[in-house]
Design a protein around this motif. Structure first.
Motif, short mmCIF file in Angstrom:
data_model
loop_
_atom_site.label_atom_id
_atom_site.label_comp_id
_atom_site.label_asym_id
_atom_site.label_seq_id
_atom_site.Cartn_x
_atom_site.Cartn_y
_atom_site.Cartn_z
N ARG A 1 10.42 7.91 0.33
CA ARG A 1 9.77 8.21 1.59
C ARG A 1 10.02 7.11 2.60
O ARG A 1 10.30 7.34 3.75
N ASP A 2 9.96 5.92 2.09
CA ASP A 2 10.19 4.78 2.96
C ASP A 2 11.58 4.86 3.58
O ASP A 2 11.76 4.62 4.76
N ASN B 1 -2.72 -5.06 2.37
CA ASN B 1 -3.04 -3.70 2.82
C ASN B 1 -3.79 -3.79 4.15
O ASN B 1 -4.88 -4.33 4.20
N PRO B 2 -3.19 -3.27 5.21
CA PRO B 2 -3.85 -3.42 6.51
C PRO B 2 -5.22 -2.76 6.57
O PRO B 2 -6.03 -3.09 7.43
N PRO C 1 0.81 -1.21 0.00
CA PRO C 1 0.00 0.00 0.00
C PRO C 1 0.85 1.27 0.00
O PRO C 1 1.94 1.28 0.56
N ASP C 2 0.32 2.26 -0.65
CA ASP C 2 0.98 3.56 -0.69
C ASP C 2 0.85 4.20 0.70
O ASP C 2 -0.26 4.40 1.18
N PRO C 3 1.96 4.49 1.36
CA PRO C 3 1.89 5.02 2.73
C PRO C 3 1.06 6.30 2.82
O PRO C 3 0.37 6.52 3.83
N PRO D 1 3.73 9.94 6.26
CA PRO D 1 3.56 8.50 6.36
C PRO D 1 4.41 7.91 7.47
O PRO D 1 5.55 8.32 7.67
N ARG D 2 3.85 6.97 8.18
CA ARG D 2 4.58 6.29 9.24
C ARG D 2 4.54 4.80 8.97
O ARG D 2 3.71 4.31 8.24
N ARG D 3 5.47 4.12 9.63
CA ARG D 3 5.47 2.67 9.53
C ARG D 3 4.26 2.09 10.24
O ARG D 3 3.78 2.65 11.23
N LEU D 4 3.84 0.96 9.76
CA LEU D 4 2.75 0.25 10.43
C LEU D 4 3.31 -0.47 11.66
O LEU D 4 4.36 -1.08 11.61
#
Lengths: 481, 414, 344
Positions: free
Chosen positions: C89-90, B257-258, A125-127, C109-112
């Motif tokens: 970004r990652d 995808n969560p 997924p795209d963050p 964006p943040r890590r899950l």
């Protein structure tokens, strides 16, 4: 039909084709000459077009074969699809003999047959989209609260007595997280025994709530009985702050020994003057060395936990009017109840815990016209240092209490008192300084998976003096090998 | 040279034609919007009269007795509608004053041990029923069925076959060509969907759904929810036939995808979970509709409809475009982008519309019937078709239907 | 002679025709050969009839290879654009997680973070502690996924608690019966890991016991983990004097040594013997579960998915070069407390 023959010819002859490129203009010259040649030219053009389409389809077939896991029937389908896509004049040609029939009916565009399973090539997924989705969820939840929550919620004034000790961070963090989740305005009054400390201040400042941190000029005693009394005085002390500052809202007594369900904070919005909710009591002996749970609570284990859990709180009749109180039955615990902090026995609650009561803050204000007559003045109540067992002491008429939470059927708050022994030590602010000793060097596998041969005493019992709160969180980067 | 010119001309001709077609398409899919909500409130009583044919019980009640599961599966509307009409105020006992004639035949109540209907006998049964009413009453022959309606909730309506290819091959039962069909199946431009058919929701058990309702204040914490098959390995081992590959695509693209709570396992909290989801996927299965549509509307979860050219239940009364999200089958890989780029205000508006009780009511077949429920919407749909066009009444001696058309097997007596 | 010449001419004509056909074929071939993300492949199969312009508007896309190509290439461009910034970004995310604070960062964006919590129905405090942990997790910056495992039962207690939290969670239910609580907990953790593996969820996995209490900055810290991370954990015992701090000893974020539990204790419990590190004192990148090759490990085929937990533990133990101390400044701050109150 003709085209098909032509195609067959083409197929048959393509092998013997020698790559001779003939000048195109000769054919053009010849083309003008007779109607027959024009016809041939037209046919030629048509065939060219068919080859084009065929080529296109063929490439798709190749693509399909390469990229999708294909099977023989896929090819069959391909041909079916191919056939149906040729211009209408050709749809009459008959290779539709294979199994998957296609609607050639004209108005139907529905293709019965195999479709490609689309798998996108880009990563996901795209963050950024994940964050967007979370924003949507958050907004939806906020909207739900607006729609189904209280239209004009009152401020929640939480009163928490505390003092610095081993379990303080653990307990206070729990209460703090509950309060931080409250969707209404919150004022958190933290009363600290022995005066305010930076340690506590640092902890509660993390909440981001509006906090009032006040000291209480006495050390916390060691006997549970005295403790309960002192905590009551600390709460009254906080109520004086409410009175002085004329804080408007609903007062809850959020003790460190409490755990809250979020529904509580909605339910208390219903209170008019003084309300009571049920408190689930979780007695424990804290036994980790053979001291088991008491007989009663062990029985609880076997049955449904919730129904068997001791509950303190209002009792009602069928029309939801207060008729009495469920109090905690202490009898089974009387022989082995904890007297002092660290006693390995069941720590008992008081007959009615403060935490089960909810007050309208105007009840403790000095001069309010509409204050009901059955309320004693705060100054009258706590004067001679007498023990105020519960907010019931403020009332002339105990029946004025409004039962909340479906009158005891719904528990929204629990009581669990756990403490270490009074002489237990912990690193100030939980910063390990000086750093721990290395008991096992890192490089050679920290944990043995072969027969363990570790030094026998590797337990680190931290013995850093309590309350060295002035120490700054300085970290030494001493190099060790 | 000329050849190339030819080819090019062909080429451009194609392009031009395609553009024209596309234009047509967009025009076609545009729906008349507006009074949708009001239509749901209509009361059909007084606007039409229905005559219910009295048939021998072997056409309905006896079939049901053999397999009571017919009362709970997705096609149970044919049974409940019959029961409803028998006691409805729109029913008339005088066929002369009737606007519509109803023949109660339970054609889908023939289930395999797994509970799937196999309507092999249905054509013969239907034929036999029509033969019966046309010989005992004069009304069928008057119009050859143009003022009759039939409830055929099977997957492919009155095509009566469980496999789509076969169903298309068969087409709609020839004897029903002039009648109005009330069916679940709704695929635009499909051989099994007749113009003028009334598309209804599948039957979902109202009581069961009622017991699983949770407070609407329960925070919605699932972004996208789906429970069901992605691959029908038993019937489609290669994949790509089932759901035209759309469900498989959902799984392959979004399993990691969560935000997509998708699985094949049906949890016991299925209904509750839908009530705490923002979007509920309603992809086609073997047929374009699925009971998830009904569930999503009842549970206030925005339906994400993935089924190209679907005809939705009561589409003339329910503003599906306003309450749902439509994603083309080819756009499934972009589902996350599509859903996250919907403006939040629009999402909230859809949720507000879904909260409207009349929308939910129209999706259900409650026992006993309630006003504005699906039964009433069917009647409303029939009422809106009145009065019948004069041309449907045949001249004396005129015959349009060919009683011997169709596969030989269908012509055998039932 | 004339006939021979004629036949020769005919052959020539045929050759010419074949050249043209071939050319056209090749042209068509290349026109269609652009790989498509869209599968116009077979999805839009259509029969065109004579009156199609009126009734069958859709065949459009299929017959127009040129258009298809345009479309495809446009999509490919999009793809390229969408992937590039994502990767960067990652990478940023990995390097300076500190830059993102909990409250700011609207679209940062943040890590899950994936929190795995096993629950036991014999735990009297389960409901209460679930609520307490939920209160904490609700405050953590998104995205966070909470996997709660429970033995199947008729009781709706856990479901009800979870759904009122507003947290994005997965409720995993299993049917097996266990007598040993530790075996059950491990089984539950395995189920959660299988869920992660099956869905190929990408994030930082942490096993949160119900008796844990967290400082909120903990969740921010573990987002910085690339492969494996570890930190000190404080065990608080009811009615006792001792406080045990277990975990890594670090120099900056490098782990240079360990503090361990008493060996006697290890023999106590079955989990401890196989895995002496506290289950809540490490976290790992979930891709190790479904993409072990990426981490230079043997393929997942070699391990049984029955015991993903064992695999992870082994990896944590072996990969101390990829092990990162948390918090990064020498892992000297305790952010996680574990309450010891009941026997189990």
């Amino acid at each position: 039909m003709k085209q098909l023959t032509a195609l067959q010819h083409q197929a048959r002859r393509s092998n013997s084709f020698r790559g001779a490129s003939l000048p195109l203009d000769t054919s053009a010259d010849g083309a003008i000459k007779s109607p027959a040649t024009i016809f041939w030219l037209a046919l030629h053009g048509l065939c060219c077009l068919i080859s084009l389409v065929l080529g296109f389809r063929f490439s798709r077939l190749v693509f399909f074969l390469f990229f999708c896991t294909s099977s023989p029937s896929a090819t069959i389908n391909l041909y079916t699809a191919l056939q149906t896509r040729l211009p209408s004049s050709i749809t009459t040609s008959p290779p539709a003999a294979n199994g998957t029939a296609v609607a050639v009916d004209g108005r139907s565009r529905v293709v019965v047959g195999r479709h490609g399973i689309l798998i996108r090539p880009w990563p996901h997924p795209d963050p950024a989209e994940v964050m967007k989705a979370h924003q949507i969820i958050e907004r939806v939840q906020r909207e739900q609260r607006v729609q189904y929550g209280f239209k004009s919620p009152r401020t929640v004034i939480a009163i928490t007595p505390t003092y610095v000790r081993t379990f303080q961070t653990l307990h206070l963090t729990g209460v703090m997280h509950s309060l931080m989740n409250v969707p209404y305005n919150v004022v958190w009054i933290v009363v600290e025994a022995g005066g305010t400390t930076n340690e506590t201040a640092a902890l509660i400042s993390k909440s981001g709530l509006k906090t009032v941190h006040i000291g209480f000029n006495a050390r916390m005693p060691i006997l549970w009985e005295d403790r309960h009394k002192m905590e009551s005085q600390m709460r009254v002390h906080a109520l004086r702050v409410v009175r002085e500052k004329k804080l408007d809202g609903i007062v809850v007594f959020a003790d460190e020994s409490n755990m809250h369900s979020m529904e509580l904070f909605d339910e208390i919005q219903n209170v008019e003057w003084i309300g009571a909710v049920s408190v689930g009591i979780l007695p424990h002996s804290g036994g980790s060395e053979g001291v088991e749970l008491s007989a009663v609570s062990r029985e609880d284990n076997d049955k449904n936990q919730n129904s068997e859990m001791p509950v303190q709180g209002p009792a009602c009749n069928s029309s939801n009017q207060l008729v009495g109180w469920h109090t905690f039955n202490m009898l089974p615990f009387m022989e082995r109840s904890a007297r002092y902090v660290g006693d390995r026995a069941v720590v008992l609650p008081r007959k009615l815990e403060w935490a089960g009561f909810i007050l309208n803050s105007r009840l403790v204000w000095k001069d309010v016209e509409d204050k009901p007559a059955w309320v004693k003045d705060l100054d009258v109540v706590g004067r001679e240092g007498e023990d105020i067992e519960s907010p019931m002491s403020f009332l002339e008429d105990p029946s004025a209490v409004e039962p909340l939470g479906s009158c005891g059927r719904k528990i929204m708050l629990w009581w669990l008192r756990v403490e270490a022994r009074a002489d237990s030590k912990f690193p100030a602010r939980w910063i390990i300084d000086p750093p721990l000793d290395v008991t096992v060097p890192a490089k050679h596998t920290p944990w043995p998976d072969a027969p363990p041969e570790l030094p026998t005493s590797v337990v680190k019992v931290i013995s850093i003096p309590e309350n060295t709160e002035k120490r700054v969180a300085k970290r030494s980067t001493r190099k060790r090998s | 040279m000329k050849i190339w010119v030819f080819a090019l001309i062909f080429y451009f001709a194609f392009c031009a034609r395609i553009e024209a077609l596309k234009f047509h398409k967009t025009q076609q899919t545009e729906r008349i919007s507006g009074s949708a909500g009001d239509v749901l409130e209509d009361d059909p009583v007084g606007r039409l009269k229905v005559f219910v044919y009295e048939l021998p019980s072997k056409y309905n009640k006896k079939i049901l007795q053999k397999d009571p599961r017919c009362l709970t599966h997705m096609f149970a509307a044919e049974i409940y509608m019959h029961r409803f009409l028998l006691s409805s105020p729109v029913r008339t006992l005088n066929p002369e004053e009737a606007d519509w004639f109803y023949t109660p035949v339970y054609t889908t109540c023939d289930l395999t041990p797994n509970g799937l209907p196999l309507p092999f006998k249905s054509p013969r049964m239907m034929r036999s029923a029509i033969q019966l009413i046309s010989s005992n009453w004069p009304y069928w022959n008057r119009t050859e069925g143009a003022d009759h309606f039939f409830i055929v909730p099977h997957d492919f309506g009155a095509c009566f076959h469980y496999q789509e290819e076969k169903a298309i091959e068969r087409g709609i039962l020839k004897l029903l060509q002039r009648a109005t069909l009330v069916q679940t199946f709704g695929q635009r431009n499909h051989d099994c969907l007749k113009d003028g058919s009334i598309t209804i929701p599948p039957y979902a058990p109202p009581q069961k759904m009622q017991t699983h309702l949770i407070p609407p204040s329960t925070p919605r914490s699932i972004f996208v929810y789906f429970r069901g098959l992605f691959y029908d390995v038993g019937n489609d081992p290669e994949g790509g036939y089932y759901a035209r590959g759309a469900r498989a695509s959902v799984w392959e693209n979004f399993k990691n995808n969560p935000l997509f709570d998708i699985s094949t396992e049906h949890p016991t909290t299925y209904y509750e979970d839908m009530q705490r989801a923002v979007f509920c996927l309603c992809p086609l299965g073997w047929a374009p509709w699925s009971p998830r549509l009904v569930e999503a509307v009842i549970f206030g979860c925005i339906p994400v409809i993935i089924a190209d050219d679907i005809v939705l239940p009561f589409a003339d009364a329910i503003p599906w475009e306003d309450i749902g999200v439509f994603v083309a089958e080819k756009d499934v890989p972009k589902l996350d982008t599509i859903l996250t780029s919907i403006p939040i205000e629009e999402i909230l508006r859809k949720q507000r519309l879904l909260a409207n009780p009349s929308m939910k009511q129209a999706m259900l077949f409650p026992q006993p019937a309630q006003s504005r429920d699906a039964f009433h919407q069917i009647l409303n749909g029939l009422a809106r078709k009145l009065p019948h066009d004069k041309s449907v009444y045949l001249k004396p001696g005129e015959k349009i239907l060919n009683w011997t058309a169709g596969p030989v097997g269908d012509l055998k007596p039932w | 002679m004339g006939s021979l010449e004629r036949s020769k001419k005919k052959v020539q004509l045929w050759k010419k025709a074949i050249v043209h056909f071939m050319l056209c074929f090749v042209m068509g071939f290349f026109t269609g050969f652009a790989p498509t993300g869209k599968s116009l492949l077979f999805s839009n199969g259509v029969a065109i009839s004579n009156h199609s312009s009126e009734f069958s508007p859709q065949p459009a896309e299929v017959l127009n290879p040129e258009k298809t190509q345009n479309f495809t290439s446009r999509e490919l461009e999009e793809t390229a654009i969408s992937t590039a910034p994502e990767e960067s970004r990652d990478a940023e995310n990995l390097k300076n997680p500190k830059e993102e604070t909990i409250n700011n960062g609207e679209l940062n964006p943040r890590r899950l973070v994936i929190i795995v919590t096993p629950t036991s129905k014999t735990d009297r405090l389960r409901g209460v502690l679930l609520r307490r942990l939920a209160n904490t997790l609700k405050l953590v910056a998104q995205p966070l996924l909470w996997i709660v495992v429970e033995q199947f039962s008729d009781s709706v207690e856990v479901s009800e608690i979870l759904r009122n939290t507003g947290i994005m969670y997965r409720h995993v239910v299993f049917k097996e019966n266990f007598t040993d609580i530790h075996a059950e907990m491990d089984h539950q953790r395995n189920l959660a890991l299988n869920h992660i593996e099956h869905h190929r969820l990408s994030g930082i996995v942490h096993f949160a016991s119900l008796l844990n209490v967290y400082d909120l900055s903990f969740f921010q810290e573990i987002r910085a983990i690339e492969a494996f991370g570890t930190w000190p954990i404080a065990k608080l015992y009811a009615n006792k004097k001792k406080v045990i701090i277990e975990g890594p000893v670090c120099d900056s974020s490098e782990v240079i040594g360990w503090h361990l539990k008493k060996m006697e204790n290890l023999t106590d419990t079955s989990t401890a013997t196989t895995f002496p590190i506290h289950i809540s004192s490490f976290a790992f990148n979930s891709s190790i579960l479904w993409d072990p090759e990426r981490w230079g490990r043997t393929s997942s085929a070699q391990r049984t998915s029955q015991n993903a937990l064992k695999f992870v533990k082994k990896e944590v133990l072996e990969e101390d070069t990829k092990l990162k101390g948390i918090p990064q400044e020498g892992c000297s701050k305790v952010l996680l407390w574990n309450l010891h109150i009941l026997k189990s």
